[in-house]
Design a protein around this motif. Structure first.
Motif, short mmCIF file in Angstrom:
data_model
loop_
_atom_site.label_atom_id
_atom_site.label_comp_id
_atom_site.label_asym_id
_atom_site.label_seq_id
_atom_site.Cartn_x
_atom_site.Cartn_y
_atom_site.Cartn_z
N SER A 187 -6.67 -8.57 15.67
CA SER A 187 -6.46 -9.83 14.94
C SER A 187 -7.68 -10.74 15.03
O SER A 187 -7.92 -11.55 14.14
CB SER A 187 -5.21 -10.54 15.44
OG SER A 187 -5.42 -11.12 16.72
N VAL A 235 -4.22 -8.76 7.16
CA VAL A 235 -3.14 -9.47 6.48
C VAL A 235 -2.70 -8.77 5.20
O VAL A 235 -1.62 -9.05 4.67
CB VAL A 235 -3.49 -10.95 6.17
CG1 VAL A 235 -3.65 -11.74 7.46
CG2 VAL A 235 -4.72 -11.06 5.30
N LYS A 236 -3.47 -7.82 4.72
CA LYS A 236 -3.12 -7.06 3.51
C LYS A 236 -2.30 -5.81 3.82
O LYS A 236 -1.79 -5.17 2.93
CB LYS A 236 -4.39 -6.67 2.76
CG LYS A 236 -5.21 -7.86 2.30
CD LYS A 236 -6.51 -7.43 1.72
CE LYS A 236 -7.37 -8.65 1.41
NZ LYS A 236 -8.73 -8.28 1.06
N LEU A 295 -3.09 -14.31 12.45
CA LEU A 295 -2.98 -13.63 11.16
C LEU A 295 -2.29 -14.50 10.12
O LEU A 295 -2.66 -14.48 8.94
CB LEU A 295 -2.22 -12.31 11.34
CG LEU A 295 -2.94 -11.27 12.20
CD1 LEU A 295 -2.02 -10.10 12.51
CD2 LEU A 295 -4.21 -10.79 11.51
N LEU A 296 -1.31 -15.27 10.54
CA LEU A 296 -0.62 -16.17 9.61
C LEU A 296 -1.58 -17.25 9.08
O LEU A 296 -1.55 -17.58 7.90
CB LEU A 296 0.57 -16.82 10.30
CG LEU A 296 1.44 -17.74 9.44
CD1 LEU A 296 2.05 -16.97 8.28
CD2 LEU A 296 2.53 -18.38 10.29
N LYS A 321 2.50 -7.39 7.46
CA LYS A 321 3.46 -8.20 6.70
C LYS A 321 4.86 -8.07 7.30
O LYS A 321 5.59 -9.05 7.40
CB LYS A 321 3.47 -7.77 5.23
CG LYS A 321 2.19 -8.12 4.50
CD LYS A 321 2.21 -7.60 3.09
CE LYS A 321 0.87 -7.86 2.40
NZ LYS A 321 0.83 -7.29 1.05
N ASP A 350 -3.62 -15.74 6.46
CA ASP A 350 -2.80 -15.53 5.27
C ASP A 350 -2.56 -16.83 4.52
O ASP A 350 -2.55 -16.85 3.28
CB ASP A 350 -1.46 -14.91 5.69
CG ASP A 350 -0.72 -14.28 4.53
OD1 ASP A 350 -1.39 -13.79 3.60
OD2 ASP A 350 0.52 -14.30 4.54
N LEU A 353 4.96 -10.22 10.44
CA LEU A 353 5.00 -11.65 10.12
C LEU A 353 6.38 -12.09 9.61
O LEU A 353 6.79 -13.22 9.83
CB LEU A 353 3.92 -11.99 9.08
CG LEU A 353 2.48 -11.95 9.60
CD1 LEU A 353 1.50 -12.08 8.44
CD2 LEU A 353 2.23 -13.01 10.65
#
Length: 154
Positions: free
Chosen positions: A96, A104-105, A148-149, A110, A152, A113
């Protein structure tokens, strides 16, 4: 061979688990990341050519997808094995920090998260005999997810 072993072991979950093998796999993945992921010469590397032939893994984005799938699998099914969870979370944290815009892709990211509870990741559950290492694991997990959020969200 290690990437093939990961597929074989994860296909047998949740029945089989070997802590030492899991720790060895995590060590290998970390060393592979340090050596080959993000490498400027990856397109001329014999490692990626061979991985493409045998596994269909053509670039470091695909390798990162494999890493994240392994991380999610460990966090879901090895929730009561503290050494494996701890090492897996450290690997997640390292990824991260180094590759947030790529991660994040990825579908596995995902999933994490959107499903960051003890229902999906048993190590997050509170038990009667929780320890300081349990709290550290939660902290590392949520630190990586927050990182990561934030990427994003921009």
């Amino acid at each position: 061979r290690v990437f093939q072993l990961i597929s074989l072991m994860d296909a047998q979950l949740p029945q089989s688990s070997n802590e030492k093998v899991e720790l060895a796999i995590l060590w290998f993945l970390d060393q592979f990341r340090k050596t080959y992921v993000g490498d400027q010469l990856q397109h001329t590397s014999k490692v990626y050519a061979r991985m493409s032939e045998v596994l269909g893994i053509t670039d470091d984005n695909h390798v990162l997808e494999t890493f994240m799938t392994k991380i999610v699998t460990n966090l879901k099914y090895r929730g009561r094995c503290e050494p494996v969870i701890s090492r897996t979370l450290q690997f997640l944290n390292d990824l991260s920090v180094g590759y947030p815009f790529i991660l994040v892709k990825i579908e596995a990211v995902k999933f994490m998260l959107q499903n960051h509870t003890s229902k999906h990741f048993p190590f997050l559950g509170v038990s009667d005999n929780y320890s300081l290492s349990d709290l550290r694991c939660r902290t590392v997990f949520y630190t990586a997810l927050t990182r990561l959020l934030m990427v994003d969200l921009g």
